[in-house]
Design an enzyme around this catalytic site. Sequence first.
Site, PDB file in Angstrom:
ATOM      1  N   THR A 174      34.261  39.874  34.960  1.00  0.00           N
ATOM      2  CA  THR A 174      34.575  38.446  34.824  1.00  0.00           C
ATOM      3  C   THR A 174      33.458  37.671  34.148  1.00  0.00           C
ATOM      4  O   THR A 174      33.719  36.721  33.410  1.00  0.00           O
ATOM      5  CB  THR A 174      34.868  37.853  36.224  1.00  0.00           C
ATOM      6  OG1 THR A 174      36.054  38.477  36.724  1.00  0.00           O
ATOM      7  CG2 THR A 174      35.071  36.355  36.185  1.00  0.00           C
ATOM      8  N   THR A 199      32.798  42.263  39.495  1.00  0.00           N
ATOM      9  CA  THR A 199      32.441  42.243  40.910  1.00  0.00           C
ATOM     10  C   THR A 199      33.368  43.121  41.758  1.00  0.00           C
ATOM     11  O   THR A 199      33.040  43.443  42.888  1.00  0.00           O
ATOM     12  CB  THR A 199      32.476  40.805  41.464  1.00  0.00           C
ATOM     13  OG1 THR A 199      33.806  40.288  41.306  1.00  0.00           O
ATOM     14  CG2 THR A 199      31.483  39.916  40.760  1.00  0.00           C
TER      15      THR A 199
HETATM   16  N1  ASP Z   1      37.215  39.815  39.548  1.00  0.00           N
HETATM   17  C1  ASP Z   1      36.405  40.754  38.890  1.00  0.00           C
HETATM   18  C2  ASP Z   1      35.036  40.209  38.564  1.00  0.00           C
HETATM   19  O1  ASP Z   1      34.632  39.365  39.294  1.00  0.00           O
HETATM   20  C3  ASP Z   1      37.032  41.451  37.745  1.00  0.00           C
HETATM   21  C4  ASP Z   1      36.271  42.706  37.488  1.00  0.00           C
HETATM   22  O2  ASP Z   1      35.758  43.315  38.412  1.00  0.00           O
HETATM   23  O3  ASP Z   1      36.181  43.102  36.328  1.00  0.00           O
HETATM   24  O4  ASP Z   1      34.360  40.579  37.662  1.00  0.00           O
END
Ligand code: ASP
Length: 333
Positions: free
Chosen positions: A20, A96
């Site tokens: 993200t 994340t």
């Molecule tokens: N929601 C995730 C992030 O915070 C998406 C991912 O892991 O690519 O990066």
Amino acid sequence: MLLADRDPNRTVLVLTLGGTIAMTRTAASSGVAPTLTGADLVRAVPGLHSVATVTVEDFRQMPGASLAISDIVALVDRLKRAVSEGVDGIVVTQGTDTLEETAYLTDLYYPGSTPVVFTGAMRTAEAAGADGPANLLAAVQTAVSAQARGAGVLVVLGDEIHAARHVRKMHTTSPGAFGSPDIGPLGHVVEGAVRLHRALSVMAPVPLPTGALPQVEIVTASLDSSGTLLEGLENKVAGLVVAAFGAGHVPRTWCSRLEALAKAIPVVLASRIGTGPVLASTYAFPGSESDLLARGLISAGALDAYKARLLLTAHLAAGSPRYEIAEAFLHHP
Ligand code: ASP
């Protein structure tokens, strides 16, 4: 008084893996996907270049969910090379979703004392209040801090410094999603200065895999689950982690199946709860922790099921015999 660590002569390598933090809305879809390069990420951080001389390398460009263990093995090779090139600190940016797992796996493999700090973002780069730039700045500040040397792989988000071996993603969307529920953060970044409140014991690195990676899966206990997912598993996987109820309990109907599996492959008993250890000798009903350990399961101790899976995978990949695997869980710091 806290003094910010500022010395632009120090060098930090930022390795980007996607996530993200690097995501923007794409023309091709209504949602976001990784598009930004490492150079874009670094450019968005005010004041970064007064903290250290930063070089960036786009290592992968993926959502966290698509990263593989082989990517992390390659990353650790890159980290070792960077250390031999004399870099002062390393920051890894990524999604994340899997950060708690990749950081822990890196911690298992990485032998150096040069700081390695993982970070990411909960809000996309274009969102109001995007947290990526502040997280990247705090990660670089941590990576150049003398206190972070030899402290193991660290995770920095929301100005909190966590140990990779304890951190968990605990909320799907909150910018304060990361926590270490068993021990709390190791430290904080305040006014650009790193303050570590405690140090953890050093983990002996596991040798990197040389051949094919073993498949290890997690099966989670749930109310009245039939255990059908356990059928024939010994022919499909090299190891199994059971994410059990509470302190290490499963439906009694699972017991004989797990006992047979534990004779064929290492079966690790973890909890589905995510905080607190698996017990050893408190409960004694069929399917209790003491019953399952007597049937040959290996206790995950205080490791959650996801981290237990990675420790088991790393040891199977290194060819560790069963007693060494059990020791690795027993003595995990
Ligand atoms: N929601 C995730 C992030 O915070 C998406 C991912 O892991 O690519 O990066």
